[in-house]
Scaffold this motif. Structure first.
Motif, mmCIF file in Angstrom:
data_model
loop_
_atom_site.group_PDB
_atom_site.id
_atom_site.type_symbol
_atom_site.label_atom_id
_atom_site.label_comp_id
_atom_site.label_asym_id
_atom_site.label_seq_id
_atom_site.Cartn_x
_atom_site.Cartn_y
_atom_site.Cartn_z
ATOM 1 N N THR A 53 52.678 12.218 12.283
ATOM 2 C CA THR A 53 52.962 10.783 12.175
ATOM 3 C C THR A 53 51.763 10.090 11.553
ATOM 4 N N TYR A 100 49.999 6.439 9.999
ATOM 5 C CA TYR A 100 50.022 5.008 10.331
ATOM 6 C C TYR A 100 49.378 4.203 9.204
ATOM 7 N N ILE A 127 54.447 5.086 10.018
ATOM 8 C CA ILE A 127 54.730 3.922 10.854
ATOM 9 C C ILE A 127 53.839 2.777 10.387
ATOM 10 N N SER A 184 60.959 4.046 6.064
ATOM 11 C CA SER A 184 59.758 4.344 6.836
ATOM 12 C C SER A 184 60.119 5.090 8.107
ATOM 13 N N GLY A 216 58.670 4.122 11.083
ATOM 14 C CA GLY A 216 58.714 3.145 12.155
ATOM 15 C C GLY A 216 58.066 1.842 11.764
ATOM 16 N N ASN A 273 55.965 -1.506 13.713
ATOM 17 C CA ASN A 273 55.355 -1.961 14.968
ATOM 18 C C ASN A 273 55.414 -3.476 15.169
ATOM 19 N N VAL A 327 64.769 2.691 8.665
ATOM 20 C CA VAL A 327 63.692 3.181 9.525
ATOM 21 C C VAL A 327 64.204 4.405 10.267
#
Length: 607
Positions: free
Chosen positions: A288, A290, A312, A324, A326, A328, A339
């Motif tokens: 994952t 970010y 994310i 994507s 995720g 936030n 998503v």
């Protein structure tokens, strides 16, 4: 003759296209042709000629740029032409294909300026079998540069020289991932060997399931319809489920068509925008990544490049469509947001939001919201909302709302609402459906399958010889659809069509009582439809006694008000049947409004 000539012409064109395609395919494979070669201290031009003869192609190069009289020693056993040329020239000469030629060009070193980028290329190889691996993912997490090995296992990735540390990540499904530190900042041929992940053996069926989970046509995994169990539900946990195969929660018969429709819509939306490389990355890369912010025009045209499906983002802005792992905090798209994982915060789309897992916060799209997990918050659209599991909050739609799992909140729609289990809150819409409900739905038509209230009844009263009605909803509030007739009897209405609401109370030991309020349109024999102007309003109370589980008798009084634009429509002197108690005295021929107390009695079939 003309037809035969036309068919021959079409066949000739088709054959020409096939030959062109075959030629293009063979040209694309020149560097990947495997040959065996044993050369000891021979001139370069002689060696190239021999390679070309073995591979069935020619080289194109300038003798002024390449030292063709240089000596070559090489032993190659079933290696690709690319591997052989790389071993001969050692990154000092570049090569590319064009038709039946391989063009060689000397790599000129920059004189004054340092290059801004460098290339890494080579093959991804199974360390156990030596097989070259297609569709492996290679990426660098700082710059998000990425590549996918082609059908021959070859990759090429371009990286900036300015990177302080280069860590090349290599991933392939069913193989152990590898991280490689790159010390030099120059073009380099790098073969990478991966070991199979023997700790995750996959059966054929399981392997197919994994490959379909995020394929090019279904990039967002579609879970099985699994429904929340009421017996083990915890208020703070919205993700509990039991297998849909349990009979009491089996939705196969009720929602298979609906599920298929949403699958097709979701698949079409995603396939229209996401690229094949992204599909490969999402299958291969379990890491994952970010990013605080991303902006994109399309999923593969943005700051996250081809790795967008593995990242994310805190904030995401999509000019046309975004893709994507995720979100936030906030995602805004003028057309489409896709998503794969969870969304926390706000998600806004001009056309549609598609989320593979859960949403916690606010989701709005003008046309369609599809969330395959649960939502804790708000989901709104002008057209249709769909939630694959549970809702705790509000769902507002112009046309329809769907919650496949449990509802703890409110569904509001001008069209239909669907929820499997309503635990709290209400369904408010034109049509409401629930498999079971602990609360009262409000609408023109409401249907609760397992614990709802339904009555099919046949009765008679002073106004109609024969009445039938269907009541549906829950006992606290149900809808009534009624029909009454007197046949072709003289001085009696021909047909009465009604709709209304009611409530019922169980008194115990098979006894019950209900109160109904209906409005009816009254049609008379030989009266044109366009001239219908008589209405009957009825408020009634009935006592019910069940005779077994499915059958009941009922009877009770009613208060009636008949109003018409015509006078004298009721001849009280000639009326037959039950005699009513007139309110305000027996009416005469000049009256347009009639009020009376009557009585009704009949039988009911119960759910």
């Amino acid at each position: 003759m003309a037809a035969n000539s036309f068919l021959k012409h079409k066949a000739s064109i088709a054959l020409a296209w096939l030959l062109l395609l075959a030629g293009a395919a063979s040209a694309q494979e020149l560097l990947e042709k495997k040959i065996s070669l044993n050369v000891t201290n021979r001139p370069l031009d002689e060696t190239l000629q021999k390679i070309g003869d073995l591979g069935g192609f020619s080289f194109s190069y300038s003798p002024d740029m390449i030292d063709v009289k240089g000596r070559v020693t090489i032993q190659a056993n079933n290696l690709s032409v690319r591997e052989i040329l790389t071993a001969i020239f050692k990154n000092k000469v570049s090569f590319r294909e064009r038709r039946r030629y391989i063009i060689l060009q000397k790599v000129e070193a920059p004189k004054d300026e340092k290059p801004e980028n460098f290339n890494l290329n080579g093959y991804i190889i199974d360390n156990k079998t030596g097989r070259k691996l297609a569709n492996a993912s290679i990426y660098e997490s700082a710059t998000l540069a990425s590549a996918v090995s082609n059908q021959y296992g070859y990759y090429k990735i371009r990286l900036p020289v300015s990177l302080s540390a280069v860590r090349l990540e290599v991933r392939k499904e069913d193989y152990i991932g590898k991280t490689i530190s790159i010390a030099s900042r120059e073009d380099k041929y790098l073969q990478i060997k991966l070991n199979p992940d023997t700790l995750k053996p996959l059966s054929g069926k399981a392997a197919r399931a994994v490959s379909m989970m995020d394929s090019l046509h279904h990039k967002v995994a579609i879970p099985q319809f699994e429904i929340v169990s009421e017996s083990n539900f915890e208020p703070d946990t919205v993700t509990e489920r039991v297998a849909a195969s349990r009979p009491e929660f089996n939705l196969a018969r009720e929602s298979e068509k609906l599920k298929t429709t949403y699958r097709k819509v979701q698949s079409s939306f995603v396939s229209a925008f996401a690229s094949a490389k992204q599909a490969i990355h999402t299958r291969n890369i379990q890491d994952t990544l970010y990013r605080p912010f991303q902006a994109s025009i399309l999923p593969f045209l943005g700051t996250n490049h081809e790795l967008s499906g593995n990242i994310i983002n805190d904030y995401s802005i999509n000019l046309i469509a975004g893709y994507s792992l995720g979100v936030n905090k906030l995602e805004v798209g003028s057309l489409l947001n896709v998503v794969r994982g969870n969304v926390n915060g706000f998600q806004l789309a001009g056309v549609s939001n598609i989320v593979g897992k859960d949403v916690s916060g606010f989701q709005y799209a003008n046309f369609l919201n599809i969330t395959l997990g649960s939502i804790h918050g708000f989901q709104g659209t002008n057209f249709i909302n769909y939630i694959g599991r549970n809702l705790r909050g509000f769902q507002v739609a112009g046309v329809g709302n769907v919650v496949v799992g449990s509802l703890e909140g409110y569904q509001l729609s001008a069209g239909y609402n669907y929820a499997h289990t309503v635990r709290s809150g209400h369904q408010i819409g034109f049509v409401n459906y629930a498999d079971s409900s602990a609360t009262t739905p409000f609408g023109i038509f409401s249907y609760v399958r397992t614990n709802g209230y339904r009555r099919y009844e046949f009765s008679t009263d002073e106004f109609n010889y024969f009445n039938t009605a269907f009541k549906t909803g829950v006992s606290l509030f149900y809808n009534i659809f009624s029909l009454g007739t007197n046949g072709f009897a003289n001085d009696k209405p021909l047909l009465t069509l009604g709709y209304g609401f009611g409530t019922a109370q169980n008194l115990g030991k098979g006894w019950g009582i209900n109160a109904d309020l209906t409005a009816n349109l009254v049609l008379f024999k030989d009266e044109p439809l366009e001239d219908v102007g008589t209405g009957l309003f009825k408020a009634s109370i009935a006592v019910e006694k069940k005779l077994g589980r499915k059958f009941a008798l009922f009877a009770g009084p009613s208060v009636n008000l008949l109003t018409s634009k015509h006078s004298g429509i009721m001849d009280t002197e000639k009326s037959r049947g039950l005699s009513p108690i007139w309110l305000g005295g027996r009416p005469d021929d000049s009256r347009k409004t009639y009020g009376w107390v009557g009585v009704q009695a009949g039988i009911r079939f119960c759910n």
